[in-house]
Design a protein around this motif. Structure first.
Motif, PDB file in Angstrom:
ATOM      1  N   VAL A 179       2.646   1.484  -3.491  1.00 14.72           N
ATOM      2  CA  VAL A 179       1.758   1.960  -4.546  1.00 14.72           C
ATOM      3  C   VAL A 179       1.468   3.445  -4.366  1.00 14.72           C
ATOM      4  O   VAL A 179       1.488   4.222  -5.329  1.00 14.72           O
ATOM      5  CB  VAL A 179       0.453   1.133  -4.577  1.00 14.72           C
ATOM      6  N   THR A 180       1.220   3.885  -3.145  1.00 18.36           N
ATOM      7  CA  THR A 180       0.972   5.309  -2.886  1.00 18.36           C
ATOM      8  C   THR A 180       2.181   6.141  -3.275  1.00 18.36           C
ATOM      9  O   THR A 180       2.044   7.193  -3.916  1.00 18.36           O
ATOM     10  CB  THR A 180       0.631   5.526  -1.399  1.00 18.36           C
ATOM     11  N   PHE A 181       3.376   5.690  -2.907  1.00 20.42           N
ATOM     12  CA  PHE A 181       4.597   6.415  -3.253  1.00 20.42           C
ATOM     13  C   PHE A 181       4.784   6.494  -4.768  1.00 20.42           C
ATOM     14  O   PHE A 181       5.118   7.556  -5.306  1.00 20.42           O
ATOM     15  CB  PHE A 181       5.809   5.728  -2.605  1.00 20.42           C
ATOM     16  N   LEU A 185       2.490   6.293  -7.127  1.00 19.87           N
ATOM     17  CA  LEU A 185       1.488   7.164  -7.730  1.00 19.87           C
ATOM     18  C   LEU A 185       1.793   8.641  -7.495  1.00 19.87           C
ATOM     19  O   LEU A 185       1.545   9.479  -8.356  1.00 19.87           O
ATOM     20  CB  LEU A 185       0.096   6.825  -7.190  1.00 19.87           C
ATOM     21  N   MET A 186       2.333   8.967  -6.351  1.00 23.23           N
ATOM     22  CA  MET A 186       2.628  10.376  -6.041  1.00 23.23           C
ATOM     23  C   MET A 186       3.856  10.870  -6.793  1.00 23.23           C
ATOM     24  O   MET A 186       3.950  12.056  -7.103  1.00 23.23           O
ATOM     25  CB  MET A 186       2.813  10.556  -4.527  1.00 23.23           C
ATOM     26  N   THR A 219       0.837  -1.205   0.000  1.00 20.21           N
ATOM     27  CA  THR A 219       0.000   0.000   0.000  1.00 20.21           C
ATOM     28  C   THR A 219       0.868   1.250   0.000  1.00 20.21           C
ATOM     29  O   THR A 219       0.626   2.203  -0.757  1.00 20.21           O
ATOM     30  CB  THR A 219      -0.939   0.002   1.222  1.00 20.21           C
ATOM     31  N   VAL A 220       1.893   1.262   0.838  1.00 17.82           N
ATOM     32  CA  VAL A 220       2.803   2.405   0.904  1.00 17.82           C
ATOM     33  C   VAL A 220       3.572   2.525  -0.418  1.00 17.82           C
ATOM     34  O   VAL A 220       3.756   3.638  -0.951  1.00 17.82           O
ATOM     35  CB  VAL A 220       3.771   2.266   2.106  1.00 17.82           C
TER      36      VAL A 220
END
Length: 143
Positions: free
Chosen positions: A10-12, A14-15, A7-8
Motif C-alpha cells: 500500500v505504501t509503494f 501510494l507513493m 503495508t509495504v
C-alpha cells in the motif's frame, strides 16, 4: 508477515500513484422517440460538420452561415465569431446541437465542441473564457 507485505505494498502504491485531473463534459444525446414533437418557437442552433465546411443552421429556417475550410483546415475562428454574434442577439440561449458526418475524426469533434462551448477573450496578458453555448447535443448530420 502478511500484514507487513500489504503495508509495504500500500505504501509503494501510494507513493508511485499518479494523480491527474480529468475533465468530464456532460453531453445530451438525442432521444430515440419515434413520435413527432413540435419544437418550441425560437432559434434552434445546429452546427453541421462536413468534410469541406462547417455550416451553422437554424433547425426551423435552415442554413444561417456556411464556413468553407481554409488552407489550415476547418475555419474555427469564423465559427467562433459567428456564434459570438448569435450569442449577442440571443443571450439566454445556452443549447446547441453538433451534427457530424459518419467518418469525422474525434479530434475535429472536440475542437468544434470547444469553439461552440466557450469563447476565449484576451484581456491584457490573461485569457478569459466567456460562455457561448455550453449545453451541447451531438448527432449525425443529414446526408
Amino acid at each position: 508477515p502478511m500484514i507487513d507485505i500489504f503495508t509495504v505494498l500500500v505504501t509503494f502504491l501510494l507513493m508511485t500513484a499518479v494523480f491527474s485531473k480529468t475533465v468530464v463534459l456532460e453531453l445530451n444525446l438525442p432521444a430515440s422517440v419515434l413520435e413527432f414533437k413540435e419544437p418550441p418557437p425560437g432559434l434552434v442552433i445546429e452546427v453541421m460538420v462536413r468534410k469541406n465546411l462547417i455550416q451553422v443552421a437554424d433547425r426551423n429556417t435552415g442554413p444561417l452561415a456556411t464556413l468553407p475550410n481554409t488552407a489550415a483546415g476547418y475555419n474555427y475562428d469564423g465559427l467562433t465569431e459567428y456564434l459570438k454574434r448569435v450569442k449577442a442577439k440571443f443571450p439566454d440561449k445556452t443549447d446547441a446541437t453538433i451534427l457530424l458526418e459518419a467518418d469525422t475524426p474525434y479530434d475535429i469533434l472536440v475542437q468544434v465542441m470547444d469553439h461552440v462551448r466557450v469563447l476565449e477573450v484576451k484581456e491584457g496578458i490573461t485569457t478569459v473564457q466567456a460562455e457561448l453555448f455550453p449545453d451541447i447535443s451531438i448527432g449525425d448530420a443529414p446526408i
